[in-house]
Design an enzyme around this catalytic site. Structure first.
Site, PDB file in Angstrom:
ATOM      1  N   ASP A 192       0.780  -1.251   0.145  1.00  0.00           N
ATOM      2  CA  ASP A 192      -0.074  -0.105   0.013  1.00  0.00           C
ATOM      3  C   ASP A 192       0.870   1.299  -0.069  1.00  0.00           C
ATOM      4  OD1 ASP A 192       0.848   0.513   2.637  1.00  0.00           O
ATOM      5  OD2 ASP A 192      -0.980   0.379   3.550  1.00  0.00           O
ATOM      6  N   HIS A 193       0.591   2.563   0.179  1.00  0.00           N
ATOM      7  CA  HIS A 193       1.176   3.513   0.206  1.00  0.00           C
ATOM      8  C   HIS A 193       2.276   3.730   1.426  1.00  0.00           C
ATOM      9  CE1 HIS A 193      -2.377   3.912   2.829  1.00  0.00           C
ATOM     10  NE2 HIS A 193      -1.751   4.998   3.428  1.00  0.00           N
TER      11      HIS A 193
ATOM     12  N   MET B 145      -1.466  -6.141   6.366  1.00  0.00           N
ATOM     13  CA  MET B 145      -1.324  -7.058   5.061  1.00  0.00           C
ATOM     14  C   MET B 145      -1.446  -8.576   5.516  1.00  0.00           C
ATOM     15  SD  MET B 145      -0.909  -5.440   2.192  1.00  0.00           S
ATOM     16  CE  MET B 145      -0.258  -4.159   1.132  1.00  0.00           C
TER      17      MET B 145
ATOM     18  N   HIS C  83       6.742 -31.269  10.710  1.00  0.00           N
ATOM     19  CA  HIS C  83       5.970 -29.832  10.591  1.00  0.00           C
ATOM     20  C   HIS C  83       4.767 -29.984   9.569  1.00  0.00           C
ATOM     21  CE1 HIS C  83       9.123 -28.320  12.961  1.00  0.00           C
ATOM     22  NE2 HIS C  83      10.097 -28.712  12.114  1.00  0.00           N
TER      23      HIS C  83
ATOM     24  N   ARG D 180       1.381 -30.443  11.002  1.00  0.00           N
ATOM     25  CA  ARG D 180       0.741 -29.567  11.649  1.00  0.00           C
ATOM     26  C   ARG D 180       0.335 -28.370  10.707  1.00  0.00           C
ATOM     27  NH1 ARG D 180       6.339 -29.574  15.160  1.00  0.00           N
ATOM     28  NH2 ARG D 180       5.939 -31.302  16.674  1.00  0.00           N
TER      29      ARG D 180
ATOM     30  N   HIS E 284       9.872 -24.179   9.545  1.00  0.00           N
ATOM     31  CA  HIS E 284       8.751 -24.825  10.070  1.00  0.00           C
ATOM     32  C   HIS E 284       7.356 -24.641   9.782  1.00  0.00           C
ATOM     33  CE1 HIS E 284      11.241 -25.563  14.110  1.00  0.00           C
ATOM     34  NE2 HIS E 284      11.929 -26.023  13.112  1.00  0.00           N
TER      35      HIS E 284
ATOM     36  N   CYS F  36       3.577  -2.977   4.016  1.00  0.00           N
ATOM     37  CA  CYS F  36       2.562  -1.828   4.540  1.00  0.00           C
ATOM     38  C   CYS F  36       3.420  -1.058   5.586  1.00  0.00           C
ATOM     39  CB  CYS F  36       1.279  -2.150   4.696  1.00  0.00           C
ATOM     40  SG  CYS F  36       1.027  -3.240   6.199  1.00  0.00           S
TER      41      CYS F  36
ATOM     42  N   THR G 257       3.462  -1.382   8.882  1.00  0.00           N
ATOM     43  CA  THR G 257       3.758  -2.190   9.749  1.00  0.00           C
ATOM     44  C   THR G 257       3.988  -3.729   9.350  1.00  0.00           C
ATOM     45  OG1 THR G 257       1.667  -2.863  10.320  1.00  0.00           O
ATOM     46  CG2 THR G 257       2.757  -0.987  11.664  1.00  0.00           C
ATOM     47  N   GLY G 258       3.357  -4.161   8.485  1.00  0.00           N
ATOM     48  CA  GLY G 258       3.343  -5.626   7.686  1.00  0.00           C
ATOM     49  C   GLY G 258       2.202  -6.328   8.618  1.00  0.00           C
ATOM     50  N   ILE G 259       1.431  -5.434   9.422  1.00  0.00           N
ATOM     51  CA  ILE G 259       0.276  -6.113  10.082  1.00  0.00           C
ATOM     52  C   ILE G 259      -0.909  -6.387   9.406  1.00  0.00           C
ATOM     53  CG2 ILE G 259      -0.779  -6.198  12.391  1.00  0.00           C
ATOM     54  CD1 ILE G 259       1.623  -4.693  13.747  1.00  0.00           C
TER      55      ILE G 259
HETATM   56  C1  RB5 Z   1      -1.526   3.017   6.294  1.00  0.00           C
HETATM   57  O1  RB5 Z   1      -1.562   4.281   6.836  1.00  0.00           O
HETATM   58  C2  RB5 Z   1      -1.312   2.102   7.379  1.00  0.00           C
HETATM   59  O2  RB5 Z   1      -2.289   1.843   8.255  1.00  0.00           O
HETATM   60  C3  RB5 Z   1      -0.889   0.790   6.715  1.00  0.00           C
HETATM   61  O3  RB5 Z   1       0.174   0.638   5.736  1.00  0.00           O
HETATM   62  C4  RB5 Z   1      -0.625  -0.471   7.401  1.00  0.00           C
HETATM   63  O4  RB5 Z   1       0.723  -0.372   8.301  1.00  0.00           O
HETATM   64  C5  RB5 Z   1      -1.525  -1.198   8.260  1.00  0.00           C
HETATM   65  O5  RB5 Z   1      -1.442  -2.359   8.865  1.00  0.00           O
END
Ligand code: RB5
Length: 140
Positions: free
Chosen positions: A8-9, A70, A132, A135, A97, A64, A66-68
């Site tokens: 994303d951006h 996504m 693995h 699992r 694993h 993204c 944080t990667g979270i």
């Molecule tokens: C975008 O501002 C931000 O929320 C996105 O890139 C990502 O970190 C979400 O988890």
């Protein structure tokens, strides 16, 4: 095998650095966007890469902030094993694993050099199989 990649951006600049890395290392890849820092919704990009990875039994990269976000979105697609990675041990173990098929990296949490090191480790580590495998089947 083509690696599917998107951001994303919030992960756009990291994706551009990763594209250069993939070119240098001569990996084949397909870039699913986004193509600027204009604001977009990460689930759309996670879905594009996830579908591609499951369909072609390939690997994917999602960036993204944080990667979270996504990883949460990617793991909704059946057959995806997406992992947010921020340390070298996890980068290796999530392949050995967990046979993760998508790596999620955060532009706002990782420096570029660390992100590329994590990606390099992830791409060059093989799944160990054996105990693995069953699992992973239980996850399915
Ligand atoms: C975008 O501002 C931000 O929320 C996105 O890139 C990502 O970190 C979400 O988890």
């Amino acid at each position: 095998m083509k690696i599917a990649i998107a951001s994303d951006h919030g992960g756009f600049h990291l994706k551009q650095a990763i594209l250069n890395f993939l070119e240098e290392k001569e990996y084949l890849y397909q870039d699913f966007g986004c193509y600027s820092t204009d604001s977009v919704d990460f689930p759309e990009y996670a879905r594009l890469v996830s579908k591609e990875v499951v369909q072609n039994q390939s690997l994917g990269i999602l960036c993204c902030g944080t990667g979270i976000g996504m990883s949460i979105a990617a793991n909704k697609v059946h057959g995806v094993r997406a992992s947010v990675v921020s340390d070298p041990f996890s980068a290796i173990m999530t392949r050995k694993h967990n046979n993760s098929n998508i790596i999620c990296l955060g532009e706002r949490t990782l420096g570029k050099d660390l992100a590329l090191l994590l990606l390099d480790l992830w791409l060059s580590t093989e799944f160990e199989g054996g105990r693995h495998q069953k699992r992973l089947e239980k996850i399915e």
